[in-house]
Design a protein around this motif. Sequence first.
Motif, PDB file in Angstrom:
ATOM      1  N   VAL A  44      14.415  20.207  19.931  1.00 24.13           N
ATOM      2  CA  VAL A  44      15.812  19.920  19.642  1.00 24.13           C
ATOM      3  C   VAL A  44      15.892  19.748  18.134  1.00 24.13           C
ATOM      4  N   THR A  45      16.604  20.640  17.458  1.00 27.45           N
ATOM      5  CA  THR A  45      16.746  20.525  16.005  1.00 27.45           C
ATOM      6  C   THR A  45      17.644  19.341  15.672  1.00 27.45           C
ATOM      7  N   LEU A  46      17.193  18.523  14.722  1.00 24.62           N
ATOM      8  CA  LEU A  46      17.974  17.373  14.274  1.00 24.62           C
ATOM      9  C   LEU A  46      18.675  17.662  12.954  1.00 24.62           C
ATOM     10  N   HIS A  47      17.888  18.036  11.953  1.00 26.43           N
ATOM     11  CA  HIS A  47      18.438  18.369  10.627  1.00 26.43           C
ATOM     12  C   HIS A  47      17.588  19.444   9.977  1.00 26.43           C
ATOM     13  N   PHE A  48      18.248  20.458   9.453  1.00 20.70           N
ATOM     14  CA  PHE A  48      17.611  21.485   8.653  1.00 20.70           C
ATOM     15  C   PHE A  48      17.445  20.912   7.251  1.00 20.70           C
ATOM     16  N   VAL A  49      16.229  20.951   6.712  1.00 16.23           N
ATOM     17  CA  VAL A  49      15.970  20.409   5.379  1.00 16.23           C
ATOM     18  C   VAL A  49      16.144  21.490   4.324  1.00 16.23           C
ATOM     19  N   GLY A  50      15.689  22.706   4.605  1.00 10.06           N
ATOM     20  CA  GLY A  50      15.895  23.790   3.652  1.00 10.06           C
ATOM     21  C   GLY A  50      14.759  24.777   3.628  1.00 10.06           C
ATOM     22  N   ASP A  51      14.936  25.772   2.768  1.00 17.04           N
ATOM     23  CA  ASP A  51      13.920  26.785   2.521  1.00 17.04           C
ATOM     24  C   ASP A  51      12.825  26.116   1.688  1.00 17.04           C
ATOM     25  N   LEU A  52      11.605  26.184   2.150  1.00 15.66           N
ATOM     26  CA  LEU A  52      10.504  25.485   1.479  1.00 15.66           C
ATOM     27  C   LEU A  52      10.376  25.883   0.013  1.00 15.66           C
ATOM     28  N   ALA A  53      10.567  27.160  -0.292  1.00 13.06           N
ATOM     29  CA  ALA A  53      10.431  27.634  -1.674  1.00 13.06           C
ATOM     30  C   ALA A  53      11.492  27.021  -2.593  1.00 13.06           C
ATOM     31  N   ALA A  54      12.636  26.651  -2.027  1.00 11.66           N
ATOM     32  CA  ALA A  54      13.730  26.095  -2.835  1.00 11.66           C
ATOM     33  C   ALA A  54      13.655  24.573  -2.965  1.00 11.66           C
ATOM     34  N   ASP A 114      21.729  10.053   7.422  1.00 13.72           N
ATOM     35  CA  ASP A 114      22.100   9.074   6.412  1.00 13.72           C
ATOM     36  C   ASP A 114      20.920   8.758   5.496  1.00 13.72           C
ATOM     37  N   GLN A 115      19.746   8.561   6.086  1.00 13.00           N
ATOM     38  CA  GLN A 115      18.547   8.279   5.278  1.00 13.00           C
ATOM     39  C   GLN A 115      18.208   9.468   4.363  1.00 13.00           C
ATOM     40  N   LEU A 116      18.361  10.680   4.870  1.00  9.77           N
ATOM     41  CA  LEU A 116      18.105  11.876   4.046  1.00  9.77           C
ATOM     42  C   LEU A 116      19.091  11.939   2.876  1.00  9.77           C
ATOM     43  N   ARG A 117      20.389  11.797   3.156  1.00  9.50           N
ATOM     44  CA  ARG A 117      21.409  11.889   2.104  1.00  9.50           C
ATOM     45  C   ARG A 117      21.221  10.799   1.050  1.00  9.50           C
ATOM     46  N   ARG A 118      20.828   9.584   1.462  1.00 10.93           N
ATOM     47  CA  ARG A 118      20.590   8.491   0.509  1.00 10.93           C
ATOM     48  C   ARG A 118      19.502   8.854  -0.505  1.00 10.93           C
ATOM     49  N   ARG A 119      18.620   9.736  -0.103  1.00  5.67           N
ATOM     50  CA  ARG A 119      17.498  10.129  -0.966  1.00  5.67           C
ATOM     51  C   ARG A 119      17.717  11.500  -1.608  1.00  5.67           C
ATOM     52  N   GLY A 120      18.917  12.014  -1.491  1.00 11.01           N
ATOM     53  CA  GLY A 120      19.240  13.277  -2.157  1.00 11.01           C
ATOM     54  C   GLY A 120      18.788  14.529  -1.423  1.00 11.01           C
ATOM     55  N   VAL A 121      18.468  14.384  -0.148  1.00 14.41           N
ATOM     56  CA  VAL A 121      18.075  15.546   0.655  1.00 14.41           C
ATOM     57  C   VAL A 121      19.291  15.950   1.485  1.00 14.41           C
ATOM     58  N   PRO A 122      19.739  17.205   1.378  1.00 15.78           N
ATOM     59  CA  PRO A 122      20.930  17.612   2.123  1.00 15.78           C
ATOM     60  C   PRO A 122      20.757  17.423   3.637  1.00 15.78           C
ATOM     61  N   ALA A 123      21.818  16.947   4.284  1.00 14.92           N
ATOM     62  CA  ALA A 123      21.816  16.787   5.738  1.00 14.92           C
ATOM     63  C   ALA A 123      23.239  16.977   6.238  1.00 14.92           C
ATOM     64  N   ASP A 124      23.386  17.848   7.203  1.00 12.42           N
ATOM     65  CA  ASP A 124      24.695  18.160   7.787  1.00 12.42           C
ATOM     66  C   ASP A 124      25.363  16.953   8.402  1.00 12.42           C
ATOM     67  N   LYS A 125      26.685  16.917   8.269  1.00 18.71           N
ATOM     68  CA  LYS A 125      27.504  15.946   8.998  1.00 18.71           C
ATOM     69  C   LYS A 125      28.316  16.667  10.065  1.00 18.71           C
TER      70      LYS A 125
END
Length: 180
Positions: A44-54, A114-125
């Motif tokens: 079950v996908t929770l949050h996509f963090v991003g392309d590893l290279a980026a 919320d924890q991801l966004r607080r640390r500057g990691v994009p997370a969908d709402k």
Amino acid sequence: MTESLFFALQPDVTAITQIQQVSAGLCAQHDLSTRFITADRLHVTLHFVGDLAALSQDQLEHAHAAAAAIKLPAFELSFDKVLSFRSAKSERPLVLASNASMTALQLFRYELGDQLRRRGVPADKTVFTPHITLAYDKYAVEEQILAVPVKWTAREFVLIKSFVGKSRYEVLGRWPLGAA
């Protein structure tokens, strides 16, 4: 090769067996010829963090720190229906989904985001529809309720590196959920 990162929940062994039984039943009932997702890739996908290279090393470390900050209890998941999602692509995702609200899962996902966004990691709402992709197929399966729901207790969550287009995952981190 493109590699992406995402947080997910993985089914336990009993749930995997149930999922494989559901998949076999769907093949027989709908004469599907598709290859189903292998057991090691069910999630079950929770949050996509991003392309590893980026992603910077700092962002990767922040994602790990966000996961470590989660202090929530284990919770039950229950998937009681199968259906094909609509898709612009020719092959539609065939998924396990739920008629239940799964409030604990929704709250857990919100807290992780919320924890991801607080640390500057994009997370969908965006609106979250909990599901497990079983396969991709041209044949659309109409929603049907399972006689026996697929259930398990989520006791941990993981950060997965996906080797896009290679049908391979690597777990980069595991974080436990507390006692229910």
